[in-house]
Scaffold this active site. Structure first.
Site, PDB file in Angstrom:
ATOM      1  N   HIS A   1      16.695 -18.883 -68.154  1.00 48.18           N
ATOM      2  CA  HIS A   1      17.235 -19.555 -69.344  1.00 48.18           C
ATOM      3  C   HIS A   1      17.988 -18.603 -70.266  1.00 48.18           C
ATOM      4  O   HIS A   1      18.254 -18.929 -71.423  1.00 48.18           O
ATOM      5  CB  HIS A   1      16.105 -20.239 -70.118  1.00 48.18           C
ATOM      6  CG  HIS A   1      15.429 -21.325 -69.348  1.00 48.18           C
ATOM      7  ND1 HIS A   1      14.106 -21.670 -69.523  1.00 48.18           N
ATOM      8  CD2 HIS A   1      15.901 -22.148 -68.370  1.00 48.18           C
ATOM      9  CE1 HIS A   1      13.789 -22.651 -68.701  1.00 48.18           C
ATOM     10  NE2 HIS A   1      14.860 -22.955 -67.992  1.00 48.18           N
TER      11      HIS A   1
ATOM     12  N   GLN B   1      11.237 -17.931 -67.205  1.00 50.53           N
ATOM     13  CA  GLN B   1      11.812 -18.992 -68.021  1.00 50.53           C
ATOM     14  C   GLN B   1      11.922 -18.566 -69.479  1.00 50.53           C
ATOM     15  O   GLN B   1      12.427 -19.318 -70.311  1.00 50.53           O
ATOM     16  CB  GLN B   1      10.943 -20.252 -67.920  1.00 50.53           C
ATOM     17  CG  GLN B   1      10.804 -20.786 -66.504  1.00 50.53           C
ATOM     18  CD  GLN B   1       9.793 -21.912 -66.408  1.00 50.53           C
ATOM     19  OE1 GLN B   1      10.127 -23.084 -66.567  1.00 50.53           O
ATOM     20  NE2 GLN B   1       8.532 -21.562 -66.165  1.00 50.53           N
TER      21      GLN B   1
ATOM     22  N   VAL C   1      12.953 -16.198 -72.877  1.00 48.58           N
ATOM     23  CA  VAL C   1      14.192 -15.632 -73.412  1.00 48.58           C
ATOM     24  C   VAL C   1      13.903 -14.439 -74.323  1.00 48.58           C
ATOM     25  O   VAL C   1      14.762 -14.023 -75.095  1.00 48.58           O
ATOM     26  CB  VAL C   1      14.993 -16.705 -74.193  1.00 48.58           C
ATOM     27  CG1 VAL C   1      15.418 -17.833 -73.269  1.00 48.58           C
ATOM     28  CG2 VAL C   1      14.182 -17.262 -75.367  1.00 48.58           C
ATOM     29  N   ASP C   2      12.690 -13.874 -74.218  1.00 49.83           N
ATOM     30  CA  ASP C   2      12.231 -12.867 -75.173  1.00 49.83           C
ATOM     31  C   ASP C   2      12.464 -11.422 -74.745  1.00 49.83           C
ATOM     32  O   ASP C   2      12.168 -10.495 -75.500  1.00 49.83           O
ATOM     33  CB  ASP C   2      10.744 -13.070 -75.486  1.00 49.83           C
ATOM     34  CG  ASP C   2       9.876 -13.159 -74.221  1.00 49.83           C
ATOM     35  OD1 ASP C   2      10.204 -12.481 -73.217  1.00 49.83           O
ATOM     36  OD2 ASP C   2       8.881 -13.908 -74.243  1.00 49.83           O
TER      37      ASP C   2
ATOM     38  N   SER D   1       3.432 -24.348 -67.759  1.00 57.20           N
ATOM     39  CA  SER D   1       2.935 -25.686 -67.446  1.00 57.20           C
ATOM     40  C   SER D   1       3.863 -26.411 -66.483  1.00 57.20           C
ATOM     41  O   SER D   1       3.526 -27.482 -65.982  1.00 57.20           O
ATOM     42  CB  SER D   1       2.794 -26.510 -68.735  1.00 57.20           C
ATOM     43  OG  SER D   1       4.072 -26.706 -69.330  1.00 57.20           O
TER      44      SER D   1
ATOM     45  N   GLY E   1       1.652 -18.422 -66.510  1.00 62.01           N
ATOM     46  CA  GLY E   1       1.900 -18.841 -67.885  1.00 62.01           C
ATOM     47  C   GLY E   1       2.932 -19.926 -68.056  1.00 62.01           C
ATOM     48  O   GLY E   1       3.721 -19.895 -69.005  1.00 62.01           O
TER      49      GLY E   1
ATOM     50  N   CYS F   1      35.619 -17.757 -75.608  1.00 60.82           N
ATOM     51  CA  CYS F   1      36.148 -16.770 -74.657  1.00 60.82           C
ATOM     52  C   CYS F   1      35.083 -16.218 -73.718  1.00 60.82           C
ATOM     53  O   CYS F   1      35.411 -15.524 -72.753  1.00 60.82           O
ATOM     54  CB  CYS F   1      36.835 -15.631 -75.393  1.00 60.82           C
ATOM     55  SG  CYS F   1      35.717 -14.515 -76.287  1.00 60.82           S
TER      56      CYS F   1
ATOM     57  N   ASN G   1      -2.562 -20.276 -65.462  1.00 60.58           N
ATOM     58  CA  ASN G   1      -2.109 -20.899 -66.706  1.00 60.58           C
ATOM     59  C   ASN G   1      -3.292 -21.554 -67.399  1.00 60.58           C
ATOM     60  O   ASN G   1      -4.089 -22.245 -66.758  1.00 60.58           O
ATOM     61  CB  ASN G   1      -1.027 -21.954 -66.424  1.00 60.58           C
ATOM     62  CG  ASN G   1      -0.434 -22.522 -67.703  1.00 60.58           C
ATOM     63  OD1 ASN G   1       0.290 -21.821 -68.405  1.00 60.58           O
ATOM     64  ND2 ASN G   1      -0.747 -23.771 -68.028  1.00 60.58           N
TER      65      ASN G   1
END
Length: 312
Positions: A159, A141, A143-144, A260, A258, A170, A284
């Site tokens: 994501h 999940q 985006v790093d 929730s 990691g 475009c 987690n």
């Protein structure tokens, strides 16, 4: 956490200076307190992994906090606990050029630090599991791009990824580093001091600082640019959702690392796994939305526990 961005015309280079917390101290700065690793829990997770033949892993922001990237929801240390600021909404970004200007100014300042973060032992462990054939697929999940940096290839970025930029008109995709260079050319004398760091690399600036910041358009069609990520209020591409559902159906076990699972985009796959009667393990710190569906719950740092597991 403080940042200062300045421009030196004589040397022609941008410089980002940040506090000591952003380097060595940041590794534990955003990780919530957790009890010591329980040897019995380690044995239980080892049995879970050993019995898995087609393991599906879903990761969330909690795996990257040990790399110095904050999450949103962790008690006392997450963005929501530290500030009243909230992440940008998709509809606001799309409809307003001024909001895009503010977003990109803040992202420009935060990008050098955000893009420099490196994988921690949890990312490396999962990459190792994949190379040995233990990990069937990894869905993140985040985006790093830290899983990619660690070498993971059987990977779905649910994501999207901040290291790519998308044209809203475009659909052209370009590397985020290229956009950083265009920002520097358009803003040779702009400078700002920022405070705080958000999970997506955003930093906090005043409206006065943002007003003069120039934002480039798509080089192909002139359209507005957006990070190639799913902002809050947007939806994940249906084909990607269907693909992950197919992965759940192929798997024989599911490990959450990691997360929730408060966001439905990830939680729905836990429901599918439950319907399929897959064994579910969750690693987690703190409670999750699916604790009652898991056969094993562990409250430990991801980077401390995962390297203890033998994936053979």
């Amino acid at each position: 956490m403080n940042f200062r961005l300045t421009f030196r015309t004589a040397k022609g280079c941008w410089m980002v200076n940040h506090s000591q917390h952003c380097s060595h101290g940041s590794i534990g700065l955003f990780v919530p307190p957790s009890p010591p690793v329980d040897p019995e829990k380690v044995k239980e997770l080892q049995r879970f992994i050993t019995l898995s033949k087609k393991l599906l892993v879903i990761t969330g922001a909690g795996i990257s906090t040990e790399s110095g990237i904050p999450d949103y929801r962790s008690e006392k240390v997450g963005l929501y606990a530290r500030t009243d600021r909230r992440p940008i909404q998709h509809t606001d970004f799309v409809r307003s050029a001024r909001i895009r200007q503010r977003y990109w100014a803040r992202n420009f300042v935060g990008w050098p630090l955000f893009s420099s973060h490196q994988p921690n032992p949890a990312h490396w462990a999962l990459s190792y599991w994949e190379r040995l054939g233990k990990l069937h697929w990894l869905v993140t999940q985040n985006v790093d791009a830290l899983h990619t940096k660690a070498g993971s290839q059987r990977l779905t970025e649910l994501h999207g990824c901040m290291h790519r930029v998308l044209c809203l008109h475009c659909g052209e995709r370009t590397p985020r580093g290229v956009l950083q260079e265009r920002f520097e050319v358009l803003n040779p004398t702009w400078s700002a001091e920022a405070h705080g760091l958000a999970p997506d690399g955003d930093v906090f600036l005043t409206e006065e600082q943002v007003q003069s910041f120039q934002v480039p358009s798509c080089t192909r069609c002139g359209g507005p640019l957006k990070p190639d990520v799913v902002f809050f209020g947007d939806t994940v591409n249906p084909s990607k959702v269907n693909f992950v559902h197919s992965l759940v159906k192929e798997a024989d076990s599911l490990l959450v690392v990691g997360s929730s699972l408060q966001v439905y985009s990830g939680y729905r796959f836990i429901l599918t796994a439950r319907e399929k009667k897959l064994p579910i393990a969750i690693l987690n710190i703190g409670p999750t939305r699916s604790d009652n569906l898991a056969c094993l719950k562990l409250d430990s740092r991801c980077g401390e526990l995962l390297p203890l597991i033998d994936p053979h």
